[in-house]
Design a protein around this motif. Structure first.
Motif, PDB file in Angstrom:
ATOM      1  N   ARG A 171      45.344  49.428  34.981  1.00  0.00           N
ATOM      2  CA  ARG A 171      46.144  50.416  35.701  1.00  0.00           C
ATOM      3  C   ARG A 171      46.524  49.948  37.102  1.00  0.00           C
ATOM      4  NH1 ARG A 171      48.716  53.995  33.021  1.00  0.00           N
ATOM      5  NH2 ARG A 171      48.783  55.225  34.930  1.00  0.00           N
ATOM      6  N   GLY A 172      45.997  48.792  37.513  1.00  0.00           N
ATOM      7  CA  GLY A 172      46.290  48.293  38.842  1.00  0.00           C
ATOM      8  C   GLY A 172      47.677  47.668  38.935  1.00  0.00           C
TER       9      GLY A 172
ATOM     10  N   VAL B  49      45.570  44.394  45.201  1.00  0.00           N
ATOM     11  CA  VAL B  49      46.008  45.148  44.028  1.00  0.00           C
ATOM     12  C   VAL B  49      45.791  46.619  44.327  1.00  0.00           C
ATOM     13  CG1 VAL B  49      45.713  45.518  41.557  1.00  0.00           C
ATOM     14  CG2 VAL B  49      45.331  43.253  42.516  1.00  0.00           C
ATOM     15  N   ARG B  50      46.781  47.443  43.956  1.00  0.00           N
ATOM     16  CA  ARG B  50      46.706  48.876  44.242  1.00  0.00           C
ATOM     17  C   ARG B  50      46.319  49.626  42.970  1.00  0.00           C
ATOM     18  NH1 ARG B  50      52.007  50.911  46.062  1.00  0.00           N
ATOM     19  NH2 ARG B  50      50.849  52.658  46.930  1.00  0.00           N
ATOM     20  N   PHE B  51      45.487  50.672  43.171  1.00  0.00           N
ATOM     21  CA  PHE B  51      45.026  51.528  42.075  1.00  0.00           C
ATOM     22  C   PHE B  51      45.203  52.984  42.492  1.00  0.00           C
ATOM     23  CE2 PHE B  51      42.632  47.621  41.552  1.00  0.00           C
ATOM     24  CZ  PHE B  51      42.680  47.403  40.187  1.00  0.00           C
ATOM     25  N   PRO B  52      45.276  53.908  41.524  1.00  0.00           N
ATOM     26  CA  PRO B  52      45.225  55.332  41.865  1.00  0.00           C
ATOM     27  C   PRO B  52      43.915  55.674  42.569  1.00  0.00           C
ATOM     28  CG  PRO B  52      46.010  55.050  39.613  1.00  0.00           C
ATOM     29  CD  PRO B  52      45.571  53.702  40.082  1.00  0.00           C
TER      30      PRO B  52
ATOM     31  N   LYS C  16      33.819  38.376  38.433  1.00  0.00           N
ATOM     32  CA  LYS C  16      34.634  37.923  37.307  1.00  0.00           C
ATOM     33  C   LYS C  16      36.112  37.866  37.688  1.00  0.00           C
ATOM     34  CE  LYS C  16      31.778  39.408  33.383  1.00  0.00           C
ATOM     35  NZ  LYS C  16      31.896  38.165  32.591  1.00  0.00           N
ATOM     36  N   VAL C  17      36.596  38.924  38.398  1.00  0.00           N
ATOM     37  CA  VAL C  17      38.011  38.966  38.772  1.00  0.00           C
ATOM     38  C   VAL C  17      38.349  37.790  39.681  1.00  0.00           C
ATOM     39  CG1 VAL C  17      39.718  40.262  40.096  1.00  0.00           C
ATOM     40  CG2 VAL C  17      38.283  41.440  38.440  1.00  0.00           C
ATOM     41  N   GLU C  18      37.532  37.548  40.698  1.00  0.00           N
ATOM     42  CA  GLU C  18      37.831  36.464  41.627  1.00  0.00           C
ATOM     43  C   GLU C  18      37.742  35.105  40.942  1.00  0.00           C
ATOM     44  OE1 GLU C  18      35.253  36.964  44.942  1.00  0.00           O
ATOM     45  OE2 GLU C  18      36.403  38.642  45.795  1.00  0.00           O
ATOM     46  N   MET C  19      36.858  34.952  39.958  1.00  0.00           N
ATOM     47  CA  MET C  19      36.762  33.695  39.233  1.00  0.00           C
ATOM     48  C   MET C  19      38.028  33.453  38.413  1.00  0.00           C
ATOM     49  SD  MET C  19      33.945  32.522  36.420  1.00  0.00           S
ATOM     50  CE  MET C  19      34.576  33.758  35.280  1.00  0.00           C
ATOM     51  N   HIS C  20      38.505  34.509  37.723  1.00  0.00           N
ATOM     52  CA  HIS C  20      39.725  34.372  36.920  1.00  0.00           C
ATOM     53  C   HIS C  20      40.928  34.044  37.798  1.00  0.00           C
ATOM     54  CE1 HIS C  20      38.660  35.401  32.760  1.00  0.00           C
ATOM     55  NE2 HIS C  20      37.717  36.180  33.271  1.00  0.00           N
ATOM     56  N   LEU C  21      41.070  34.781  38.911  1.00  0.00           N
ATOM     57  CA  LEU C  21      42.235  34.561  39.777  1.00  0.00           C
ATOM     58  C   LEU C  21      42.165  33.182  40.435  1.00  0.00           C
ATOM     59  CD1 LEU C  21      42.552  38.080  41.459  1.00  0.00           C
ATOM     60  CD2 LEU C  21      44.007  37.107  39.680  1.00  0.00           C
TER      61      LEU C  21
ATOM     62  N   VAL D 272      40.261  32.656  45.895  1.00  0.00           N
ATOM     63  CA  VAL D 272      40.925  33.957  46.015  1.00  0.00           C
ATOM     64  C   VAL D 272      39.872  35.010  46.338  1.00  0.00           C
ATOM     65  CG1 VAL D 272      42.165  35.756  44.768  1.00  0.00           C
ATOM     66  CG2 VAL D 272      42.823  33.385  44.479  1.00  0.00           C
ATOM     67  N   VAL D 273      40.194  35.880  47.298  1.00  0.00           N
ATOM     68  CA  VAL D 273      39.366  37.047  47.618  1.00  0.00           C
ATOM     69  C   VAL D 273      40.122  38.281  47.167  1.00  0.00           C
ATOM     70  CG1 VAL D 273      38.261  38.392  49.431  1.00  0.00           C
ATOM     71  CG2 VAL D 273      38.293  35.905  49.580  1.00  0.00           C
ATOM     72  N   TRP D 274      39.579  38.953  46.177  1.00  0.00           N
ATOM     73  CA  TRP D 274      40.258  40.118  45.592  1.00  0.00           C
ATOM     74  C   TRP D 274      39.964  41.353  46.432  1.00  0.00           C
ATOM     75  CZ3 TRP D 274      37.889  43.792  41.698  1.00  0.00           C
ATOM     76  CH2 TRP D 274      38.827  44.725  41.260  1.00  0.00           C
ATOM     77  N   LYS D 275      41.037  42.080  46.818  1.00  0.00           N
ATOM     78  CA  LYS D 275      40.880  43.286  47.614  1.00  0.00           C
ATOM     79  C   LYS D 275      41.591  44.439  46.906  1.00  0.00           C
ATOM     80  CE  LYS D 275      41.628  45.394  52.131  1.00  0.00           C
ATOM     81  NZ  LYS D 275      42.186  45.264  53.473  1.00  0.00           N
ATOM     82  N   PRO D 276      40.847  45.299  46.192  1.00  0.00           N
ATOM     83  CA  PRO D 276      41.478  46.469  45.578  1.00  0.00           C
ATOM     84  C   PRO D 276      41.727  47.549  46.618  1.00  0.00           C
ATOM     85  CG  PRO D 276      39.152  46.432  45.099  1.00  0.00           C
ATOM     86  CD  PRO D 276      39.434  45.172  45.850  1.00  0.00           C
TER      87      PRO D 276
END
Length: 595
Positions: A481-482, A494-497, A515-520, A528-532
């Motif tokens: 949904r992101g 990435v934006r989420f509700p 897991k997300v940062e490893m995939h990206l 990559v540093v994932w910031k929701p």
């Protein structure tokens, strides 16, 4: 001479003889030595811990023939009169029977007269909280500014009933409950002085039953001597006072933890038939469960038998403590204590037999980390050696972000322009897992002077979300949904509700973020540093129907097989390996829409 009970015979006569209240006696001795005496003192504490005795010793120190002194002699006339309660200068007043305004007015009038013998006239008012509101108000002015020769000493067991206007005019001393080891040691000293043999276990039982009150312990010892003679054993204490042995409480707890309701009820029945105090049995059981809980939270604490609670969780122990504490409150006021004790035991067994949501989550977490899950469907490898082309199953237009220069420690193979133009959909060769990533062009020592091709960061996010959703729709399905927002050198946004923000508080959040940062990182070829980000601008999902994961990876299926049709999300939920394992562990039944 008539017989004197132990509580009166061994009443403290000096500051050093007061048991367990060193913080009070030391302060008073320093005040006398430094001549920093207040006009009023308030002693607060439960019964039998030395409030009145300390007040009398303070009065002796002030009016002793050698005083004021920190060590009253106890032999002069003022000291003997104060100890016997007939001193003209130390007036002991019962607050319950002298609580009227007239009594306080008489006190104020008498305070103006000088003391008969000593330097001070001392008013010792016991249970001062029993005075009426009008009596307290009449005492305010005299209490704040008494004549120089007047001192007030108040004692109370209920300090909350004393008005703040009275408390603020006094120096307050809170006397503590006396620890059981100190009481037991004091009882042994009395027994030795009286020629009585008191077993150690008997002294410990009496000290525990006294609940911090030394006077109660001395009275119990007096009663035991009358029953047993000159040799007192632990069994004698159990018989006389109806206490429950530690072994019985331990056995009852073991039966509860084993969910053996008949065995636990048999122990309760035996105690009731033996005439034991069932309220005390409940209190001892609560204290034992408390010891087990403390041992779990702080290993090495002073619990006597903590190993029996090793197999029970903190949550269950807390639930049992709340249950038995509530039952103890009811047990105090009912006539049929046996009935309510049996009900409490049966309900406790039911509490232990229930499976809570926390149990399910902990079991699933243990299964997930223990490698006992069934084989998962084949998925795209989590790490690849090169940056693959964007997925061809995403026809909608995407926002492309130029890829910044890769960092030095991550080698990135940039395809040559002519190779990309000639074979646009060529796939990279597979590289075994856990092997170091090698550049595609090891022959050319110098880097190719070509600007890096732009990377589809939005497509990288969709592919990452799809991979994780395929791994577990329960834990990671909400990622789809992101909406990709932006990607720069610092972070991947990435934006989420806004309603999805609660997912960051779950047990799987740290695992998911890794897991997300490893995939990206693998997909984009750089760290990559994932910031929701959770925004109220995005509409909350009403019904979540993820794309069939088979269609996203159609190129991985054999050419002759057709893509699988979209599946019902509830069926996919039930087929998740974690749910199947939970059903097997907890022997649950799968409910269908028809049932």
């Amino acid at each position: 001479m008539s017989y004197r009970v132990f509580a009166r015979k061994y009443r403290p006569q000096k500051f050093e003889e007061v048991v367990g209240q060193e913080h009070i006696t030391r302060t008073l001795q320093n005040a006398i030595a430094n001549k920093r005496l207040a006009q009023a003192y308030l002693f607060v504490g439960p019964r039998g811990i030395g409030k009145t005795s300390t007040a009398r010793i303070l009065a002796k120190g002030l009016n002793c023939a050698t005083g004021p002194t920190t060590n009253p002699c106890g032999t002069c006339d003022p000291c003997r009169e104060i100890a016997e309660g007939n001193s003209l200068d130390v007036l002991e007043i019962d607050g319950a029977s002298n609580n009227s305004v007239e009594s306080v007015r008489e006190l104020r009038e008498n305070a103006a007269y000088a003391p008969a013998r000593g330097p001070f006239k001392i008013y010792l008012i016991d249970e001062v909280h029993m005075l009426s509101t009008a009596a307290f108000n009449a005492l305010l002015k005299t209490l704040e500014e008494p004549p120089p020769h007047v001192k007030f000493i108040f004692a109370t067991t209920e300090a909350q009933k004393v008005p703040a206007t009275i408390t603020s005019r006094c120096q307050r001393f809170d006397l503590r409950r006396i620890p059981a080891p100190l009481i037991a040691s004091h009882l042994q000293a009395i027994s030795e002085n009286e020629g009585i043999v008191l077993d150690d276990d008997a002294a410990a039982l009496v000290a525990r039953g006294a609940d911090g009150g030394l006077r109660d312990a001395e009275s119990m010892l007096d009663q035991l001597v009358a029953f047993c003679g000159n040799h007192i054993t632990g069994e004698d204490v159990l018989v006389v006072f109806g206490f429950t042995s530690r072994e019985t409480v331990t056995s009852l707890t073991e039966r509860l933890f084993a969910m053996d309701a008949p065995g636990a009820l048999a122990i309760a029945e035996a105690q009731a038939e033996a005439g034991r105090d069932l309220s005390r049995l409940m209190a001892d059981l609560i204290g034992y469960l408390r010891d087990l809980l403390v041992e779990k939270v702080r290993p090495g604490a002073d619990s006597e038998n903590p190993s029996i609670g090793a197999a029970i969780s903190r949550e269950k122990l807390l639930t049992l403590l709340d249950h038995f504490a509530e039952s103890e409150g009811r047990l105090r006021w009912v006539s049929d204590k046996r009935l309510h004790l049996d009900i409490a035991i049966i309900k406790a067994v039911h509490i232990l037999d229930q499976t809570s949501l926390t149990d399910v989550i902990e079991t699933l977490t243990a299964i997930g980390s223990g490698g006992e899950l069934p084989a998962r469907p084949a998925a795209v490898p989590e790490s690849t050696s090169v940056i693959s082309a964007p997925s061809p199953v995403a026809p909608e237009p995407v926002k492309r972000v130029p890829l910044p220069q890769p960092v030095a420690d991550v080698p990135v193979a940039v395809p040559r322009p002519e190779t990309k133009a000639a074979v646009p959909e060529a796939k990279p060769p597979a590289v075994p897992e856990n092997q170091p990533v090698k550049p595609l062009d090891p022959v050319t020592p110098e880097p190719i002077a070509v600007s890096p091709a732009p990377i589809d960061a939005s497509g990288a996010w969709r592919e990452t979300a799809a991979l994780l959703a395929k791994e577990s729709i329960i834990r990671f399905g909400w990622l789809e949904r992101g909406q990709f927002d932006a990607c720069d050198e610092a972070e991947f946004r990435v934006r989420f509700p806004a309603s999805f923000e609660s997912n960051t508080e779950g047990l799987f959040w740290l695992e998911l973020r890794k897991k997300v940062e490893m995939h990206l990182t693998t997909r984009l070829g750089r760290k990559v540093v994932w910031k929701p980000e959770f925004s109220t601008d995005l509409a909350d999902p009403v019904e979540y129907e993820p794309e069939p994961v088979e269609e996203r990876f159609a190129e991985a299926a054999p050419p002759e097989e057709k893509p699988s049709p979209a599946r019902d999300p509830m069926e996919e939920f039930k087929d998740d390996p974690f749910i199947r394992k939970a059903i097997e562990v907890f022997k649950a039944r799968r409910e269908t829409a028809e049932s």
